[in-house]
Design an enzyme around this catalytic site. Structure first.
Site, PDB file in Angstrom:
ATOM      1  N   CYS A 114       0.837  -1.196   0.000  1.00 52.01           N
ATOM      2  CA  CYS A 114       0.000   0.000   0.000  1.00 52.01           C
ATOM      3  C   CYS A 114       0.881   1.259   0.000  1.00 52.01           C
ATOM      4  O   CYS A 114       1.634   1.455  -0.936  1.00 52.01           O
ATOM      5  CB  CYS A 114      -0.997  -0.040   1.151  1.00 52.01           C
ATOM      6  SG  CYS A 114      -2.386   1.124   0.949  1.00 52.01           S
ATOM      7  N   HIS A 138      -3.660  -5.132  -0.540  1.00 49.98           N
ATOM      8  CA  HIS A 138      -3.212  -5.713   0.726  1.00 49.98           C
ATOM      9  C   HIS A 138      -3.138  -7.235   0.592  1.00 49.98           C
ATOM     10  O   HIS A 138      -4.174  -7.910   0.655  1.00 49.98           O
ATOM     11  CB  HIS A 138      -4.177  -5.331   1.854  1.00 49.98           C
ATOM     12  CG  HIS A 138      -4.092  -3.891   2.248  1.00 49.98           C
ATOM     13  ND1 HIS A 138      -3.273  -3.455   3.254  1.00 49.98           N
ATOM     14  CD2 HIS A 138      -4.702  -2.790   1.753  1.00 49.98           C
ATOM     15  CE1 HIS A 138      -3.386  -2.142   3.379  1.00 49.98           C
ATOM     16  NE2 HIS A 138      -4.245  -1.716   2.474  1.00 49.98           N
ATOM     17  N   GLU A 144      -2.237  -9.391   2.714  1.00 50.69           N
ATOM     18  CA  GLU A 144      -2.691 -10.040   3.942  1.00 50.69           C
ATOM     19  C   GLU A 144      -4.211 -10.103   4.038  1.00 50.69           C
ATOM     20  O   GLU A 144      -4.743 -10.859   4.862  1.00 50.69           O
ATOM     21  CB  GLU A 144      -2.104  -9.321   5.165  1.00 50.69           C
ATOM     22  CG  GLU A 144      -2.721  -7.987   5.513  1.00 50.69           C
ATOM     23  CD  GLU A 144      -2.217  -6.811   4.700  1.00 50.69           C
ATOM     24  OE1 GLU A 144      -2.554  -5.664   5.050  1.00 50.69           O
ATOM     25  OE2 GLU A 144      -1.477  -7.031   3.706  1.00 50.69           O
TER      26      GLU A 144
END
Length: 212
Positions: free
Chosen positions: A87, A192, A194
């Protein structure tokens, strides 16, 4: 083998820490630690730099932690160890950012971070939610990822690279939006990993086992 996720008080690191630790265990890729200590960063085998919020604020927070950026640069640029920006952590790899005001980046990958301007005015900014990746260039960290795989985005600005060779993947949101950039031992994801389920976890595992 140690992966350090850099903590410079810019975003919630809990989900990133858990995802990287899970994939490190599955891939037998050593330990994952979160640290703001420059000495710990210098001892890392690979670096992850996350970031949430605005480009100028993230850069200020990072450089306010004395010696932290210098340690990152020593490991990545001088030491040639793998780096992943996520990001805003990815956006700061650019020459400059244009969010609120012009702010210098690391200048690791030439280009600038510009506001998203969809051709369709019905598309809202920020670009938020799931979108399909389009793979532009092969890369070891993208092994097993394919055009059409989904990733989770939350952003209003994106990284427009000067050299098309540094654009590894994009998505379509009323025009081309940069999703993944890379050069040498460095890679960055606008989305992202994750939070991107199977796609993101595969990318994390690939990064943890990457031998540039």
């Amino acid at each position: 083998m140690r992966t350090v996720i850099v903590d410079y008080e810019s975003g919630n690191l809990h989900s990133a820490e858990k995802a990287f630790q899970r994939m490190a265990q599955e891939a037998q890729a050593g330990e994952v630690v979160v640290s703001s200590d420059p000495d710990v960063v210098r001892g890392a085998d690979r670096i992850v730099l996350p970031g949430d919020g605005a480009f100028p604020a993230c850069r200020k927070e990072l450089f306010d932690h004395r010696g932290l950026f210098e340690a990152i640069e020593e490991v990545v640029i001088t030491g040639g160890r793998p780096f992943m920006g996520i990001c805003i952590g990815m956006q700061m790899m650019a020459t400059r950012g244009l969010e609120y005001r012009e702010t210098p980046g690391f200048d690791w990958i030439a280009g600038q971070v510009e506001r998203i301007t969809p051709a369709d005015p019905a598309l809202k900014v920020p670009h938020m939610g799931w979108n399909d990746l389009v793979i532009d260039s092969p890369h070891p960290v993208l092994d097993g990822l394919h055009t059409g795989d989904h990733a989770y985005f939350v952003h209003s600005y994106h990284f427009r690279v000067d050299d098309p060779a540094h654009l590894l993947a994009h998505c379509d949101y009323g025009g081309q939006i940069t999703a993944i950039v890379g050069r040498d031992t460095m890679i960055g994801a606008q989305f992202h990993p994750e939070k991107s389920q199977t796609t993101g976890l595969r990318m994390i595992a690939n990064f943890l086992t990457w031998r540039p």
